[in-house]
Design a protein around this motif. Sequence first.
Motif, PDB file in Angstrom:
ATOM      1  N   ASP A  70      -0.015   9.816   1.826  1.00  0.00           N
ATOM      2  CA  ASP A  70       0.698   8.515   2.324  1.00  0.00           C
ATOM      3  C   ASP A  70      -0.230   7.476   1.511  1.00  0.00           C
ATOM      4  N   THR A 120       5.308  12.582   5.052  1.00  0.00           N
ATOM      5  CA  THR A 120       5.355  11.345   4.203  1.00  0.00           C
ATOM      6  C   THR A 120       6.689  10.821   3.840  1.00  0.00           C
ATOM      7  N   LEU A 138       7.671   7.476   5.452  1.00  0.00           N
ATOM      8  CA  LEU A 138       7.212   6.523   4.734  1.00  0.00           C
ATOM      9  C   LEU A 138       7.968   5.951   3.409  1.00  0.00           C
ATOM     10  N   LEU A 164       2.949   3.417   9.638  1.00  0.00           N
ATOM     11  CA  LEU A 164       1.702   4.525   9.069  1.00  0.00           C
ATOM     12  C   LEU A 164       0.846   5.009  10.485  1.00  0.00           C
ATOM     13  N   PRO A 180       6.038  -1.099   6.701  1.00  0.00           N
ATOM     14  CA  PRO A 180       5.582   0.439   6.370  1.00  0.00           C
ATOM     15  C   PRO A 180       4.243   0.393   6.849  1.00  0.00           C
TER      16      PRO A 180
END
Length: 421
Positions: free
Chosen positions: A253, A311, A314, A215, A211
């Motif tokens: 995020d 997002t 993610l 980012l 992750p």
Amino acid sequence: MSSDQQYPYGQGYQDPDVAQTWEGQTWDTQYQPAVPPVAYQQPQQQPGPPYGSDSAHLPAQGAGGPGAHALPPEGPGGHRLPPEAPYDTPTAYLRPVTPGEEPAPAYDQAPAYDQAPAYDQAPAYEQPHAYDQAQPHAHGPAHAAAAPAPAPAEAAAPGYGAPTTAGHVRLTDAQRARAEGRSPIIDPGMQPAVLTAALGGLLAAGAALGPYGLLVPLVLLQAVTAAGWFRLNGMWPARQGIALAFAGGLVADAALLAVGKEHAPAAILGTLGVWVLLVIVLQLRSRAGSDERQYGLMATVASSALAVVATGYLAAASDAVVVGGLAVAVTIVARALPLPGAATVVVALLAAAGAGAAAGGLTGMGAQGALLGLGAGVCALVGHRVAAYDYPSRFVHMTAGVALPLALAAPAVYLLGRALA
């Protein structure tokens, strides 16, 4: 000061030769007595001619020498000074002119055959080559050989317009298409497609790392999305709106990383709701007109929503992000190929399905990766079409044309990834 002011009781001496008197800051033209002509007497010493007079180049009268000679006598029609009159006779002793009588010329005016050219005489403005004419008495022999004036043929030749440093203005593709009346849809082209493919590859590589590896390219995608949407709507620089939309993506995020992927929908939708409310409040505080506030509100809300929705990469599974990123990359490159419009769409969808199947075989998703790649490819084509609308500029292509295909594919990657897992 007049004689009346100098002798207040009226007994002061009044000069019969006075032609004009000085009254403070003005000229008193009322007191101008007629002065009869007086006989001039030869002074004891002949003063030289005054500096700058017309006869400064002539020798003084009475000066001896081998080359000295007297001025010619006064002719029947001429107006010469008497031989005994000095050159510096004051101009105050002028004979009054009666009505109907032409005034006599000044005493120091010589006839044409003796008159020397004035040293400081300015050339007439009507002469185009007056600046190149040399005065032999004033400039000397050094300037006598000056460059000749341009020929009349050269002067009459057609000239060019005013010089410019910018040259001809280059029309952009969008301006040329608008001027020619062509379709307002202009596809981004191959260069933005390559950038989209590179960013999609970074997303796939970051998802394979974890992750926090994902980012970094995700933040870059959100920044380009926020800027590209405002530019697509003709709002630039719009720094406050771009910063607000980008900040919404960053908050989403951070919220997702804080609560985990299990609560991803709540983190994403909660951030989006709060951010829409914040945008409305800020627009209500704006002092702009109603139409401008409405446009700003819609653009900021849409840009914030796209940044927050991105997002979803993610929140999705790592394998789904790898498959979706590669599928979007291949789809946009295939769409930029020089093929007919319908053919490129079909080729792009087939390429998306093939890339999804290939990436699914590498990640363990198998044949289901083709379905996920096809869904991500359809969303990417929608974003590509939006970035091509309304005569977009090259800057729009390099921002919205790069980011919108990936941003709109994020919900499909998240939803299909969870459904096919």
